[in-house]
Enzyme design. Structure first.
Site, PDB file in Angstrom:
ATOM      1  N   HIS A  92       0.858  -1.194   0.000  1.00 29.14           N
ATOM      2  CA  HIS A  92       0.000   0.000   0.000  1.00 29.14           C
ATOM      3  C   HIS A  92       0.890   1.239   0.000  1.00 29.14           C
ATOM      4  O   HIS A  92       1.712   1.420   0.899  1.00 29.14           O
ATOM      5  CB  HIS A  92      -0.930  -0.012   1.218  1.00 29.14           C
ATOM      6  CG  HIS A  92      -2.015  -1.035   1.106  1.00 29.14           C
ATOM      7  ND1 HIS A  92      -2.456  -1.782   2.170  1.00 29.14           N
ATOM      8  CD2 HIS A  92      -2.736  -1.436   0.020  1.00 29.14           C
ATOM      9  CE1 HIS A  92      -3.432  -2.606   1.755  1.00 29.14           C
ATOM     10  NE2 HIS A  92      -3.610  -2.409   0.458  1.00 29.14           N
ATOM     11  N   GLU A  95       1.746   3.844   3.045  1.00 29.15           N
ATOM     12  CA  GLU A  95       2.247   3.330   4.323  1.00 29.15           C
ATOM     13  C   GLU A  95       3.774   3.415   4.328  1.00 29.15           C
ATOM     14  O   GLU A  95       4.473   2.407   4.295  1.00 29.15           O
ATOM     15  CB  GLU A  95       1.714   1.906   4.525  1.00 29.15           C
ATOM     16  CG  GLU A  95       0.185   1.893   4.565  1.00 29.15           C
ATOM     17  CD  GLU A  95      -0.440   0.506   4.399  1.00 29.15           C
ATOM     18  OE1 GLU A  95       0.290  -0.494   4.363  1.00 29.15           O
ATOM     19  OE2 GLU A  95      -1.679   0.444   4.296  1.00 29.15           O
ATOM     20  N   ARG A 152      -3.229   4.844  -2.005  1.00 26.84           N
ATOM     21  CA  ARG A 152      -3.071   3.488  -1.450  1.00 26.84           C
ATOM     22  C   ARG A 152      -2.847   2.424  -2.535  1.00 26.84           C
ATOM     23  O   ARG A 152      -2.054   1.490  -2.357  1.00 26.84           O
ATOM     24  CB  ARG A 152      -4.361   3.152  -0.682  1.00 26.84           C
ATOM     25  CG  ARG A 152      -4.559   1.690  -0.284  1.00 26.84           C
ATOM     26  CD  ARG A 152      -5.912   1.552   0.428  1.00 26.84           C
ATOM     27  NE  ARG A 152      -6.357   0.185   0.603  1.00 26.84           N
ATOM     28  CZ  ARG A 152      -6.150  -0.532   1.711  1.00 26.84           C
ATOM     29  NH1 ARG A 152      -5.452  -0.037   2.701  1.00 26.84           N
ATOM     30  NH2 ARG A 152      -6.636  -1.762   1.813  1.00 26.84           N
ATOM     31  N   HIS A 223       2.764  -3.660   6.716  1.00 26.45           N
ATOM     32  CA  HIS A 223       1.822  -2.557   6.456  1.00 26.45           C
ATOM     33  C   HIS A 223       1.846  -1.576   7.634  1.00 26.45           C
ATOM     34  O   HIS A 223       2.500  -1.788   8.636  1.00 26.45           O
ATOM     35  CB  HIS A 223       0.389  -3.100   6.365  1.00 26.45           C
ATOM     36  CG  HIS A 223       0.099  -3.941   5.174  1.00 26.45           C
ATOM     37  ND1 HIS A 223      -0.814  -3.575   4.219  1.00 26.45           N
ATOM     38  CD2 HIS A 223       0.580  -5.146   4.776  1.00 26.45           C
ATOM     39  CE1 HIS A 223      -0.881  -4.512   3.279  1.00 26.45           C
ATOM     40  NE2 HIS A 223      -0.045  -5.486   3.595  1.00 26.45           N
ATOM     41  N   GLU A 297       0.985  -4.765  11.016  1.00 21.83           N
ATOM     42  CA  GLU A 297       0.498  -3.385  10.893  1.00 21.83           C
ATOM     43  C   GLU A 297       1.303  -2.582  11.905  1.00 21.83           C
ATOM     44  O   GLU A 297       1.106  -2.720  13.114  1.00 21.83           O
ATOM     45  CB  GLU A 297      -1.002  -3.281  11.208  1.00 21.83           C
ATOM     46  CG  GLU A 297      -1.923  -4.044  10.252  1.00 21.83           C
ATOM     47  CD  GLU A 297      -2.148  -3.327   8.924  1.00 21.83           C
ATOM     48  OE1 GLU A 297      -1.643  -2.195   8.758  1.00 21.83           O
ATOM     49  OE2 GLU A 297      -2.840  -3.905   8.063  1.00 21.83           O
TER      50      GLU A 297
END
Ligand SMILES: [Zn+2]
Length: 362
Positions: A92, A95, A152, A223, A297
């Site tokens: 993405h 990020e 994104r 991510h 994440e």
């Protein structure tokens, strides 16, 4: 005349190349800043030059805009068959902490494998395949200006009846594609593409993973944000056969993360700790038989979100590095048990000791 011209251009070339490499000595690259795609590509060249005995580069696909998708392969040469660890960052675009983490990870393992026995053992047994930026087109676009910073998706065009650009690469894989947590509207942030693997970036990863599925022990995809360690699957009604073990390994990683700067990560499947989704690379990796597959994440929990300030790059990477190492150590120990050789030695020593003891008594 021609020869002297050639010689001059050769010398000039050498000088220029040397200068380019000199300008990127390990100490000179700033790991506490976000870097453009061009800088990251230069960094990849630098790592190959500076660690040419253990680092090579492999190009395994092209983006929609025809950029070469490359990874760094890191490992010591070995006569024994080696296993593989996959890590990708930047699926993405917005990020930015993710590509920063891949670079930090590579720097750390290369800087320590000669002195740290555990990392040395990893690089003897395993080859790391690290893609610093997978969605290169999107990443370049997110650097264009303030209006594109939060892009994104990929940059492929929509369809005849939908004019928006971009597909969510992490909804485009052939793993329960199109089932939950997606949109069929091409203007949506979670548009899953007109068909599975419509995106060349997803296709490239799929080809690589499918070819090497029997050798890849662990798949890590990085991510942000949310401070989560996610296990397969994104679909609420499907669970991984080794979910209990994945949970145990994930929780140990979260503990390792917390021990660094006290930051808490939550562990679980997406439906349990985030939201259901389908078509992710993590799920695809588990589906084709790669036993350990996790999404990280990274920081934070929403205060800055995708625009994580640069002064948080280093602590975020330091803690996530320990989390990743915790998982990779588990995988290494499980597949290359150290006990085997040690046990033989221990048995031999106890025999010798018993013989000595019996002689002593007599
Ligand atoms: Zn993401």
């Amino acid at each position: 005349m021609l020869w002297s011209g050639l010689a001059v251009s050769l010398i000039l070339n050498l000088v220029t190349n040397n200068r380019a490499v000199e300008g990127l000595e390990p100490g000179a690259y700033d790991y506490t800043k976000y870097h453009t795609m061009d800088e990251i590509l230069e960094w990849m060249k630098m790592m190959q030059n500076n660690y040419s005995d253990v680092v090579t580069s492999i190009t395994y696909g092209k983006t929609y805009e025809k950029r070469n998708i490359s990874l760094l392969k890191i490992g010591q040469k070995s006569n024994e068959p080696k296993k593989m660890i996959w890590m990708d960052c930047g699926i993405h675009a917005r990020e930015w902490i993710a590509p920063a983490f891949c670079q930090h990870f590579v720097k750390e393992i290369l800087g320590s494998y000669k002195t740290d026995q555990k990392i040395g053992e990893m690089l003897k047994r395993l080859d790391f395949y690290v893609t610093p930026v997978l969605n290169m087109d999107g990443y370049v676009y997110s650097w264009k200006d303030n209006t594109t910073r939060l892009w994104r998706k990929t940059r492929s065009p929509g369809t005849a009846d939908c004019m928006c650009n971009g597909t969510d690469l992490n909804r485009n894989f052939y793993a329960n594609w199109g089932m939950v947590g997606i949109s069929r509207n091409c203007c949506s942030e979670i548009y899953n593409g007109h068909s599975p693997l419509s995106e060349p970036e997803a296709m490239a990863v799929t080809d690589f993973l499918s070819t090497n599925r029997d050798n890849i022990l662990c798949f890590l995809t990085i991510h942000s944000y949310g401070q989560l360690i996610l296990l397969p699957y994104g679909h609420p009604n499907i669970s991984a056969p080794n979910e209990v073990e994945l949970m145990k390994v994930g929780l140990a990683a979260a503990e390792a993360i917390k021990a660094v700067h006290g930051v808490a990560y939550t562990v679980g499947t997406p439906p349990n700790v985030l939201y259901p989704n389908s078509g992710s690379s993590r799920d695809f990796a588990r589906l084709i038989g790669i036993p350990f597959s996790f999404t990280f994440e990274l920081r934070d929990k929403g205060e800055y979100g995708f625009k994580l300030p640069e002064d948080q790059i280093q602590p975020t990477c330091e803690e996530a590095y320990q989390g990743a190492l915790s998982i990779i150590t588990y995988v290494l120990d499980k597949n290359f048990p150290r006990g085997a050789a040690t046990n033989v030695a221990a048995t031999l020593w106890s025999v010798v000791f018993a013989v000595w003891l019996s002689t002593a008594i007599v």
